[in-house]
Design a protein around this motif. Structure first.
Motif, short mmCIF file in Angstrom:
data_model
loop_
_atom_site.label_atom_id
_atom_site.label_comp_id
_atom_site.label_asym_id
_atom_site.label_seq_id
_atom_site.Cartn_x
_atom_site.Cartn_y
_atom_site.Cartn_z
N GLN A 184 22.03 15.86 -33.02
CA GLN A 184 23.12 16.70 -33.50
C GLN A 184 24.34 16.53 -32.59
O GLN A 184 24.20 16.19 -31.40
CB GLN A 184 22.71 18.17 -33.50
N GLU A 185 25.50 16.75 -33.16
CA GLU A 185 26.73 16.71 -32.37
C GLU A 185 26.61 17.63 -31.17
O GLU A 185 26.08 18.75 -31.28
CB GLU A 185 27.92 17.15 -33.23
N GLY A 186 27.13 17.19 -30.04
CA GLY A 186 27.08 18.00 -28.83
C GLY A 186 25.90 17.69 -27.94
O GLY A 186 25.94 17.97 -26.72
N GLU A 187 24.85 17.11 -28.51
CA GLU A 187 23.69 16.75 -27.71
C GLU A 187 23.95 15.44 -26.96
O GLU A 187 24.86 14.69 -27.29
CB GLU A 187 22.45 16.60 -28.60
N ASN A 188 23.12 15.20 -25.97
CA ASN A 188 23.20 13.93 -25.23
C ASN A 188 22.27 12.91 -25.86
O ASN A 188 21.21 13.26 -26.39
CB ASN A 188 22.80 14.14 -23.77
N ALA A 189 22.67 11.65 -25.79
CA ALA A 189 21.84 10.56 -26.32
C ALA A 189 21.52 9.59 -25.18
O ALA A 189 22.43 9.17 -24.46
CB ALA A 189 22.57 9.82 -27.43
N THR A 190 20.26 9.27 -25.03
CA THR A 190 19.84 8.33 -24.00
C THR A 190 19.13 7.14 -24.64
O THR A 190 18.21 7.31 -25.45
CB THR A 190 18.88 8.98 -22.99
N MET A 191 19.59 5.94 -24.28
CA MET A 191 18.99 4.71 -24.77
C MET A 191 18.56 3.86 -23.59
O MET A 191 19.26 3.82 -22.57
CB MET A 191 20.01 3.93 -25.61
N ASN A 192 17.43 3.20 -23.73
CA ASN A 192 16.86 2.42 -22.64
C ASN A 192 16.74 0.96 -23.00
O ASN A 192 16.57 0.60 -24.18
CB ASN A 192 15.48 2.97 -22.27
N CYS A 193 16.81 0.13 -21.98
CA CYS A 193 16.78 -1.31 -22.18
C CYS A 193 15.96 -1.92 -21.04
O CYS A 193 16.16 -1.57 -19.88
CB CYS A 193 18.21 -1.85 -22.17
#
Lengths: 115, 114
Positions: free
Chosen positions: B14-23
């Motif tokens: 949802q808007e306002g949340e943080n997004a974490t992506m890993n590589c």
């Protein structure tokens, strides 16, 4: 916004046709690249160039060919298109600066469909 | 994948949340770069982190690099609907010579809902 252009944006053609995908950049970059990308997948390098009259094959084998007669222009040609060539083709360029540190600037891509 | 794994493959928030992506990657690197791709478009460079750096910030983006684990993460804080896109990490091998060959991961597809 990077000044790198690709035409056409979309191309639908029949099997056996010869096609050329155009890529031009106005940034004076020496290095240019062609990538192939299937929907939702990673990019695969198919050709690259250090500068005028320099062309090399990339990691993914491709039946396409490229030329680099002018710094700003790096066209990709398929002599006889087949359905297996259906994909998105992305062109990119970068400066010939410090080794490995330079970002690549990408064009908008050409989505090719071969029927 | 040429590179290794990116996870998650898809992320919906949802808007306002943080997004974490890993590589994760396989070879020793000179630097690691993150790119963004809107649907059907080319890639846009977001941030570059060198192999001797551990963390880097750019606006709402925070990138970390752990060379001992051969992994990196991209954090987008206070996400917006306009952040909806695919995010790719790309590495430059220490052995790639002078033309900074990029090796791309498969990407994370981020969807941010209003």
């Amino acid at each position: 916004e990077a000044d790198i252009y690709q035409t056409p944006r979309y191309l639908v053609i029949g099997t056996g046709k010869k096609i050329t995908l155009e890529c031009s950049q106005t940034m004076g970059h020496d290095k240019m690249y062609w990538y192939q990308q299937d929907p939702g997948m990673e990019l695969h390098l198919i050709h690259y160039s250090y500068g005028v009259n320099s062309t090399e094959k990339g990691d993914l084998s491709s039946e396409s060919t490229v030329s680099r007669i002018r710094t700003e222009h790096f066209p990709l040609t398929l002599e006889s298109a087949r359905p297996s060539h259906t994909s998105q083709y992305l062109c990119a360029s970068s400066e010939f600066g410090d080794r490995g540190l330079n970002e690549q600037f990408f064009g908008p891509g050409t989505r090719l469909t071969v029927l | 994948s040429q590179q290794g794994e990116e996870d998650p493959q898809a992320l919906s928030i949802q808007e306002g949340e943080n997004a974490t992506m890993n590589c994760s990657y396989k070879t020793s690197i000179n630097n690691l770069q993150w790119y963004r791709q809107n649907s059907g478009r080319g890639l846009v460079h977001l941030i570059l982190i060198r192999s001797n750096e551990r963390e880097k910030h750019s606006g709402r983006l925070r990138v970390t690099l752990d060379t001992s684990k051969k992994s990196s993460s991209l954090l987008i804080t206070a996400s917006r609907a306009a952040d909806t896109a695919s995010y790719f990490c790309a590495t430059v091998s220490m052995f790639s010579g002078g033309y900074n060959k990029l090796i791309f991961g498969a990407g994370t597809r981020l969807a941010v809902h209003p």
